[in-house]
Design an enzyme around this catalytic site. Structure first.
Site, PDB file in Angstrom:
ATOM      1  N   ALA A   2       0.657  -0.820   0.106  1.00 27.06           N
ATOM      2  CA  ALA A   2       0.035  -0.402  -0.352  1.00 27.06           C
ATOM      3  C   ALA A   2       0.857   1.348  -0.122  1.00 27.06           C
ATOM      4  O   ALA A   2       2.008   0.613   0.296  1.00 27.06           O
ATOM      5  CB  ALA A   2      -0.733   0.230   1.133  1.00 27.06           C
ATOM      6  N   GLY A   4       0.043  -5.336   0.969  1.00 31.14           N
ATOM      7  CA  GLY A   4      -0.504  -5.135   0.313  1.00 31.14           C
ATOM      8  C   GLY A   4      -0.740  -5.654  -1.384  1.00 31.14           C
ATOM      9  O   GLY A   4      -1.736  -6.032  -2.004  1.00 31.14           O
ATOM     10  N   GLU A   6      -1.903  -9.423  -0.307  1.00 28.10           N
ATOM     11  CA  GLU A   6      -3.260  -9.584  -0.453  1.00 28.10           C
ATOM     12  C   GLU A   6      -3.957  -9.196  -1.656  1.00 28.10           C
ATOM     13  O   GLU A   6      -5.032  -9.855  -1.761  1.00 28.10           O
ATOM     14  CB  GLU A   6      -3.412  -8.631   0.480  1.00 28.10           C
ATOM     15  CG  GLU A   6      -2.960  -8.400   1.535  1.00 28.10           C
ATOM     16  CD  GLU A   6      -3.434  -7.230   2.950  1.00 28.10           C
ATOM     17  OE1 GLU A   6      -3.835  -7.524   4.004  1.00 28.10           O
ATOM     18  OE2 GLU A   6      -3.099  -6.531   2.312  1.00 28.10           O
ATOM     19  N   GLU A  46       4.280  -6.373   7.103  1.00 27.94           N
ATOM     20  CA  GLU A  46       3.220  -5.095   8.297  1.00 27.94           C
ATOM     21  C   GLU A  46       3.723  -4.967   9.228  1.00 27.94           C
ATOM     22  O   GLU A  46       4.450  -3.765   9.910  1.00 27.94           O
ATOM     23  CB  GLU A  46       1.730  -5.070   8.253  1.00 27.94           C
ATOM     24  CG  GLU A  46       1.286  -4.984   6.294  1.00 27.94           C
ATOM     25  CD  GLU A  46       1.121  -5.977   6.140  1.00 27.94           C
ATOM     26  OE1 GLU A  46       0.970  -6.178   4.645  1.00 27.94           O
ATOM     27  OE2 GLU A  46       1.929  -7.307   6.334  1.00 27.94           O
TER      28      GLU A  46
END
Length: 290
Positions: A98, A141, A144, A164
């Site tokens: 992200a 992300g 993901e 993360e």
């Protein structure tokens, strides 16, 4: 959701060495995007190709990119000529996570009130099969996003991770849930708690990806798989996808009940009749998606 540049010194060299993405023609809707490139592929133009195209930021998944991705998914979902979708990035990075600059000043109230990252889930609502073609880094992300797809093909140099924890947070777009279901508790826990990455070979051994290809062949192979899927009945394909996905949400007993209902439902379609007739008559089926 963590961006690679915040975690790995090697990313600086990667940024300098990233080659430009090959140019793709806009797809039928004529949409002009800033962060993605779209095109129809396949001999019959029945495969929708979406390429993440934010190379200077390692395809960091900013709000604008996710918004454009959702728009492209909606367009391909609505296109009756498209039977499957391929999602890819560049040769050296799929998506590094992200956009940390967008989220670093978010508060609990901001996240809760605005349902932060909720629009990331739209990929999981697409009825048409989506294949992730992952070259290079798929971290946070990016990992993901790949796991939201139905099939993951990996380039031989791909790396997957959920780093993360190194930024003082945890995955927020399904990383702890989908990764655990894909590779098991022990490996998922190790990856989430240490931030360590796994190679394409380790990912395949663990069940995260289905096939590995040379970097330069990956997208081509993913498109070939998508073409094969797109040649089948779209309505039956959607039922099959729904049934497989239900295995992650239901008990075995409930899942089998749903499978039976969907199986019975195929007998109400023209394509089921055509498929069985073609088999008996020893000819190729001509599906009409009805």
């Amino acid at each position: 959701m963590a961006a690679l540049r915040a975690l790995l010194p090697s990313v600086r060299g990667l940024l300098r060495s990233l080659s430009h993405f090959p140019a793709l023609r806009p797809f039928a809707s004529g949409a002009n995007f800033e962060y993605i490139i779209t095109e129809k592929k396949g001999k019959n133009s029945n495969v929708g190709l979406i390429q993440l195209n934010r190379p200077k930021a390692l395809n960091a998944l900013c709000n604008g990119l996710i918004t454009e991705l959702n728009q492209a998914l909606e367009a391909f979902e609505a296109d009756p000529a498209v039977g499957a979708i391929v999602l890819t990035g560049g040769d050296k990075v799929f998506a590094a996570g992200a956009d940390i600059k967008e989220m670093q000043n978010q508060t609990l109230q901001d996240c809760y009130s605005h349902k932060f990252l909720r629009h990331w889930d739209q990929l999981t609502q697409v009825k048409k099969p989506v294949i992730a073609a992952v070259n290079g880094y798929a971290l946070g992300g990016g990992c993901e996003l790949a796991m939201m797809c139905d099939i993951i093909y990996a380039g031989e140099k791909a790396q997957f991770g959920q780093p993360e924890i190194l930024l003082g947070t945890i995955p927020g777009a399904g990383g702890t849930q989908r990764l655990t279901r894909a590779v098991g508790k022990s490996l998922a826990m190790e990856m989430v708690l240490t931030g360590d990455r796994i190679s394409a070979q380790e990912a395949k051994q663990a069940g995260l990806v289905s096939k590995i290809f040379p970097v330069e062949k990956l997208v081509e192979e993913a498109i070939q798989c998508a073409e094969k899927i797109a040649s089948n009945s779209k309505i039956i394909t959607a039922m099959a996808k729904e049934s497989v996905n239900a295995a992650f949400e239901m008990t075995l007993t409930e899942g089998n009940k749903l499978e039976k209902k969907l199986f019975y439902s195929t007998f109400a379609t023209d394509d089921r009749r055509e498929g069985m007739a073609a088999f008996v008559e020893k000819r190729k089926a001509n599906f009409k998606d009805h």
